[in-house]
Design an enzyme around this catalytic site. Structure first.
Site, PDB file in Angstrom:
ATOM      1  N   CYS A 111      12.254  -7.304  12.599  1.00 53.68           N
ATOM      2  CA  CYS A 111      12.886  -7.954  11.644  1.00 53.68           C
ATOM      3  C   CYS A 111      11.865  -8.390  10.659  1.00 53.68           C
ATOM      4  O   CYS A 111      10.884  -8.835  10.764  1.00 53.68           O
ATOM      5  CB  CYS A 111      13.178  -9.541  12.460  1.00 53.68           C
ATOM      6  N   CYS A 135       0.789  -1.251   0.098  1.00 55.80           N
ATOM      7  CA  CYS A 135      -0.007   0.029   0.135  1.00 55.80           C
ATOM      8  C   CYS A 135       1.009   1.221  -0.111  1.00 55.80           C
ATOM      9  O   CYS A 135       0.261   2.354  -0.034  1.00 55.80           O
ATOM     10  CB  CYS A 135      -0.797   0.001   1.165  1.00 55.80           C
ATOM     11  N   CYS A 170       1.224  -3.767   8.725  1.00 54.45           N
ATOM     12  CA  CYS A 170       1.066  -2.657   8.308  1.00 54.45           C
ATOM     13  C   CYS A 170      -0.312  -2.080   8.621  1.00 54.45           C
ATOM     14  O   CYS A 170      -1.155  -2.811   8.608  1.00 54.45           O
ATOM     15  CB  CYS A 170       1.050  -2.394   6.662  1.00 54.45           C
TER      16      CYS A 170
END
Length: 127
Positions: A115, A45, A91
């Site tokens: 990570c 996105c 996200c």
């Protein structure tokens, strides 16, 4: 977005990791050893996630960051899959799985090691 739209937007590896919570094999990602200055965005996105000045070599085989660009751009969730207890990094804008955060990062940066799978990131290089 429907899963069919995600499948058409992302390549097979991106879909497997971002949508199905997979992981890339260690030391195989294109951004593991990258040291170029820039901004790291979500591949799904384009949400700004990390900055190159927080990237460090953790020796683990995945790009590692001491902190996100903006805590408001990520979500942390408990992950108890695979017989482990970890903290998943998502996200916040699109829900893409990015990787995990651990408490074994650089002391000067708050002990965090984000990570993150290379395939989940787009790097916009700075000049």
């Amino acid at each position: 977005m429907s899963e069919e739209k995600w499948k058409s937007k992302l390549n097979a590896e991106q879909y497997e990791i971002c949508r199905l919570k997979g992981t890339e094999a260690p030391f195989t990602g294109a951004l593991v050893a990258n040291k170029e200055p820039g901004h790291y965005f979500c591949v799904a996105c384009e949400n700004l996630l990390f900055e190159s000045d927080t990237k460090f070599d953790s020796g683990t085989g995945w790009p590692s960051f001491s902190e996100p660009s903006n805590l408001e751009h990520i979500e942390l969730r408990q992950d108890r899959s695979h017989g482990m207890s970890r903290t998943e990094v998502i996200c916040k804008n699109c829900g893409a799985h990015l990787g995990h955060v651990f408490n074994d990062g650089p002391v000067v940066a708050g002990d965090k090691r984000y990570c993150i799978n290379s395939v989940c990131l787009n790097l916009a290089k700075r000049k």
